[in-house]
Enzyme design. Structure first.
Site, PDB file in Angstrom:
ATOM      1  N   GLU A  60       0.805  -1.225   0.000  1.00 13.44           N
ATOM      2  CA  GLU A  60       0.000   0.000   0.000  1.00 13.44           C
ATOM      3  C   GLU A  60       0.837   1.273   0.000  1.00 13.44           C
ATOM      4  O   GLU A  60       0.334   2.323  -0.365  1.00 13.44           O
ATOM      5  CB  GLU A  60      -0.909   0.002   1.241  1.00 13.44           C
ATOM      6  N   GLU A  82      10.386 -13.351   5.206  1.00 16.37           N
ATOM      7  CA  GLU A  82      11.654 -12.799   5.695  1.00 16.37           C
ATOM      8  C   GLU A  82      11.253 -11.582   6.520  1.00 16.37           C
ATOM      9  O   GLU A  82      10.649 -10.650   6.004  1.00 16.37           O
ATOM     10  CB  GLU A  82      12.553 -12.456   4.510  1.00 16.37           C
ATOM     11  N   CYS A 102      16.792  -4.687   6.277  1.00 16.82           N
ATOM     12  CA  CYS A 102      16.614  -5.816   7.195  1.00 16.82           C
ATOM     13  C   CYS A 102      17.951  -6.262   7.770  1.00 16.82           C
ATOM     14  O   CYS A 102      17.992  -6.968   8.769  1.00 16.82           O
ATOM     15  CB  CYS A 102      15.916  -6.974   6.490  1.00 16.82           C
TER      16      CYS A 102
END
Lengths: 508, 508
Positions: free
Chosen positions: B186, B264, B301
């Site tokens: 989004e 993940e 990440c």
């Protein structure tokens, strides 16, 4: 020699209050030893020992793990006739089967020993550094696999040796470097304890850390659940029913840290027989399949429970021949009163569905835990309309479905749940027209067989024993063959690592 | 050119009532296009199209899949500056990053095209028949892999190209032969729609079946849940937060037929820095890590969120240097107001815990969605005592833990949740004493780095991007590098099969 106690690592222990006995299904009597259910404290001690043992065991060399696995095989053979007698007493299976299955178990242990004696199974990869690469340099990267941690193994009722205490799950997990806690199958607790004693002896003789193996008796809902929920447990191997396997999968998925469950569960193993094959050799196929359906009292996960035909003038005679040949084979003993009760309940449930009729069933008196083999039939339309007819009947039972045409046959295959195997029985001149059937079957199964029987699972690199759910909870992994070790490891990359700190197999 | 509509296969469709707009985080204003959430009927149509397309697509040759993947890369490049502009407008990331990430995305598509152009990636095995073997003959067995079916991909907020619509999950799933339905993120719905248009064009140009790709907009709890629960969907790829990833994993695990979820998720990527390294080159390490901590506004990440030291006389100066260098780097824009709000909330939460103190934080005014970089510190004892201090702060934040000795350092590493990466910064004369640290770290991470930074994930065979939970829901698989294709296939054995009916790669 059978104590009824648990192995908490190398120590025998029985501090609990609840106990149970196993059954001799042939005599329908209790066997003498009372097995004491592991207590929460014993479960905690076994898992802590396993976690501590993991710190050592994960770094044990492949050569030393191979010695351990080979020693387990030797110790199992050293139990000799006592082990065979206990097996037959607890399972109702004949001595020849016990000896054959022991041979398979020993062979599995040795094949994992061979596998881990070198590094090939790890699939190590190496990417060289490129310090001058533009726009960014590339680091040296190397990848290997490492064991996931302590695992729990739940053995199968129908393979007290090969899929139980020292079976494929235990052998592959130990080979990977994972300590194992076996939750003994309640139907063969004595067999399991004897095999556990062999593993413990082998661990001691080959210098493995205490806790590399433990063996706990008790109820699945008590001992099994506690093990699956324990934070130190990192994976589960299971062979058995869909109900029990799914319950374990649900527990493992709902943990704060979910863990993988490799459950090999139910399958009805569809067999497609072409009209040409029936026309040319229906009698021989019926003989062959009557043998496969009743083999081991039908108590194989690869038992052919569903036979798919396209109706023509030869189908009725073929079905009659199959049924007559099946019930002509003497009734045999099932593994346990509960298995017999399940067989009766499930075969009655399927044959009570609309449109299903029994073609033949052993009607003479069968002893308490013996199974009355049965062949039933149903039209393709009725089969498609009612999923209750699709359920597995564990035992010597097979349902022949008569489709009106190939389109309906394909529709039936596509409507099936996931299966361990699918088989096609066909003539050479069918081959050109079989691509749609093959296509539909491959999308539903883990192994596809041409002109053979699904029973008999070869242990070799090209064997895949698993399939889409509910055949397995994870269709990517096999529980038979050397690839089964892959369930218990995970990859790890080493980036720019000094050689001294790399695992041996990644050093150059 | 941006329509705000969904791609239901090759058709644009927007029949729903709910719509939303994306944000320009730099200006803190809405972007113009309204994106219409997919309706239940559109979701049903997309999944049915995917299931039908699978019947064709699963048999498309490797060469033709390679053409499709290369065509996607070409069509993405053909979108040229319009795509780059939309990316920067929706993400707040600079143009250079957009161009770099587009290059990575194109390279990923091409690397999967190369991979599937031949059969090597399938690891096909062959076991020859032994008709004369005693006591039983051995059948011919061959094993390959086949695609699992239609999959759903949820893209990452922080990689609008490389881990989103045509990112690694989509590229690897298409390469495997699985149709893909992307649930557009989004935060970058327009970027996603443009990339989707490139995939659709490529599918049409290379003759792929309609439904091989669909692209749906809407809320995760509405459109995402419906997709994950749909019986025709056979797998899920996800990159994002632990909360969203776990919610998807729970849905998928509770289905009647559970399906694999390759999520993940979070990671704080511990970095161990030895006292010798700090003594010898603390200043250089601080400079290097200030850059890594703030790279991409800390929105990676692999961002180093936890720095582990053993306290000595040099530690305080090092921490001060790291903090000063970090806050000296200009504040940068975050991806979205929600990401900024999460950063403020989570960094405030960690620094509010007992014993945690802020060393430095950007205090000058930062614009609405810009992040005030921050370095905090805590003692090893306080860190061990409070798991709330272990939580990920997504953004330019890092916590330096000062252990009193190596034993406490090891205890801290063992207490960490699963991580994508672990890093060791050390001197050559440390190496002989590092084995325990390496051992503890390898048991917690998917990649371990020596004297480098965890940010920067090379795309190559030896890369493993994944790790024990909660870094991934399945530590066995990587979302970066060509092995990512293995997530979307399962093995199948062919027993005694006639050559004409075997897949091409299994014929001899």
């Amino acid at each position: 020699m059978i104590t009824g106690k648990n192995y908490i690592g190398n120590k025998l222990s029985a501090t609990g209050n609840y106990s149970f006995k196993t059954i001799n299904p042939k005599l329908n009597t209790e066997n003498p030893t009372a097995f004491v259910e592991a207590t929460p404290e014993e479960i905690e001690e076994a898992t802590q020992l396993a976690a501590t043992a993991f710190k050592t065991f994960r770094n044990v060399s492949g050569e030393d793990k191979a010695k351990f696995l080979n020693a387990i095989a030797d110790e199992i053979l050293a139990l000799d006739q006592e082990l065979i007698d206990v097996y037959t007493t607890e399972s109702g299976l004949p001595e020849g089967r016990a000896i054959g299955e022991r041979g398979r178990t020993v062979m599995q242990l040795k094949s994992f020993a061979n596998l881990v004696a070198n590094e090939d199974w790890k699939g190590n990869t190496f990417d060289a550094a490129m310090p001058d690469r533009q726009p960014l340099p590339k680091d040296d990267l190397r990848k290997t696999v490492i064991p996931i941690g302590p695992v729990v193994v739940f053995g199968a009722s129908n393979f007290p040796f090969a899929f139980s205490t020292a079976g494929g799950d235990t052998a592959s997990a130990l080979a990977a470097g994972c300590p194992v806690i076996v939750k003994a199958h309640e139907m063969h607790a004595a067999t399991s304890e004897l095999v556990a004693s062999a593993i413990i002896k082998a661990a001691e003789k080959t210098g493995m850390p205490n806790g590399v193996f433990s063996h706990l008796s008790g109820r699945g809902t008590v001992v099994g659940s506690a093990l699956v929920n324990h934070p130190k447990i990192k994976g589960v191997g299971f062979t058995g029913s869909i109900g029990a396997g799914r319950a374990i999968f649900n527990l493992a998925s709902q943990r704060e840290e979910p863990i993988p469950v490799y459950a090999e569960m139910g399958s009805i193993n569809p067999v497609v027989i072409t009209p040409n094959a029936i026309a040319n050799r229906g009698e021989a196929i019926a003989t062959n399949y009557a043998g496969s359906i009743t083999l081991g009292t039908g108590q194989f996960c690869t038992n052919p429970g569903l036979i798919l035909t396209i109706e023509d003038e030869n189908t009725p005679d073929f079905i009659t021949a199959l049924a007559e040949k099946t019930v002509a084979i003497d009734a045999q003993c099932m593994l346990h009163p509960n298995i017999k009760a399940g067989f009766v309940k499930n075969s009655d449930s399927v044959t009570a569905q609309g449109g299903v009729s029994t073609v033949a069933k052993i009607t003479s008196d069968v002893a308490d835990n013996f199974a009355a083999s049965q062949i039933a039939t149903v039209s393709g339309a009725d089969f498609l309309a009612n999923p209750k007819i699709h359920q597995e009947v564990f035992g010597p039972f097979s349902l022949v479905v008569t489709s009106k045409d190939e389109a309906e046959l394909i529709e039936i295959i596509e409507a099936l749940e996931g299966q361990l195997t699918g088989t096609i029985i066909a003539e050479d001149n069918d081959i050109a027209n079989l691509s749609e059937v093959v296509e539909a079957l491959t999308n539903r199964v883990g192994r596809i067989i041409f002109n053979g029987v699904p029973t008999g699972v070869e242990v070799c690199p090209s064997m895949h024993h698993g399939g889409p759910y509910p055949a397995s909870t994870n269709a990517k992994y096999t529980s038979v063959g050397t690839d089964a070790i892959q369930r218990w490891v995970r990859p790890i990359s080493y980036q720019s690592f000094p050689s001294e700190l790399l695992p041996k197999g990644l050093q150059k």
